[in-house]
Motif scaffolding. Structure first.
Motif: not given
Length: 206
Positions: A6-7, A63-67, A100-103, A154-160
């Motif tokens: 998480i960022f 790999d910090y895909r959650v903003g 791309q792929d960020k949540r 959000l950080a660990n869920g396999a699906l959006v």
């Protein structure tokens, strides 16, 4: 399995410099439970926000895909301080197809009360997979309890759509409804607790 990254950028919540309210304890709790890793920066100006968003989007932090945007807000607008604000449109231009792929989670009052068109434009320009947040004013303690679970998902869920499955069930569903929690996906689908997912007419036509 690697812990989700998480960022977080946090605005200046208080005029009184002696006050210490912050989302850091929530992030530290999840890290100590070995649920997440996080990078945290505080921001007080649009220039600072822009600088740290650019840094976050470097390949080394992919790999910090959650903003996580932790700050005051209004519909379609982030409030970094009581004087400095940033429009969602400007944030989208800053991100410019690099998400791309960020949540993205706006832990801010009322930001997700913006129109479907505004939020879909944000997703289209930024390239993010989804945005979520609140459509009303929220209490600090209530939202902190809620996001302890939400950030993990959000950080660990396999699906959006893992967030809607978790936050729309059990005790979290009632709290999500109370907070006016909302999710908007890049494909135009939107979700609120207690309602079926829907695709806005303009997204369908497009």
């Amino acid at each position: 399995m690697a812990r989700g990254g998480i960022f977080c950028v946090e605005g200046q919540w208080h005029r009184d410099l002696s006050e210490q309210g912050s989302v850091i304890p929530t992030l530290e709790l999840l890290e100590r439970l070995r649920r997440i890793r996080f990078i945290y920066r505080d921001v007080a100006t649009p220039e600072e926000l822009s600088y740290f968003l650019d840094r976050w989007l470097l390949k080394q932090y992919s790999d910090y895909r959650v903003g996580f945007f932790a700050m005051h807000g209004e519909p379609g607008r982030l409030c970094l301080t009581d004087k400095a604000t940033v429009e969602l449109d400007d944030v989208a231009e800053q991100l410019a197809g690099r998400c791309q792929d960020k949540r993205l989670y706006f832990g801010s009052c009322s930001v997700l009360k913006a129109s479907d068109a505004t939020l879909l434009d944000f997703l289209d320009v930024s390239g993010a997979a989804m945005v979520c947040g609140y459509t009303r004013e929220v209490d600090w303690v209530d939202s902190a309890a809620f996001e302890t679970v939400l950030l993990d998902v959000l950080a660990n869920g396999a699906l959006v759509n893992a967030a809607e499955k978790r936050m729309g069930s059990g005790p979290w569903r009632e709290l999500a409804a109370y907070l006016g929690f909302r999710i908007v996906y890049a494909n135009g689908r939107t979700w609120r607790p207690g309602t079926r997912s829907r695709v806005p007419a303009q997204a369908t036509a497009a």
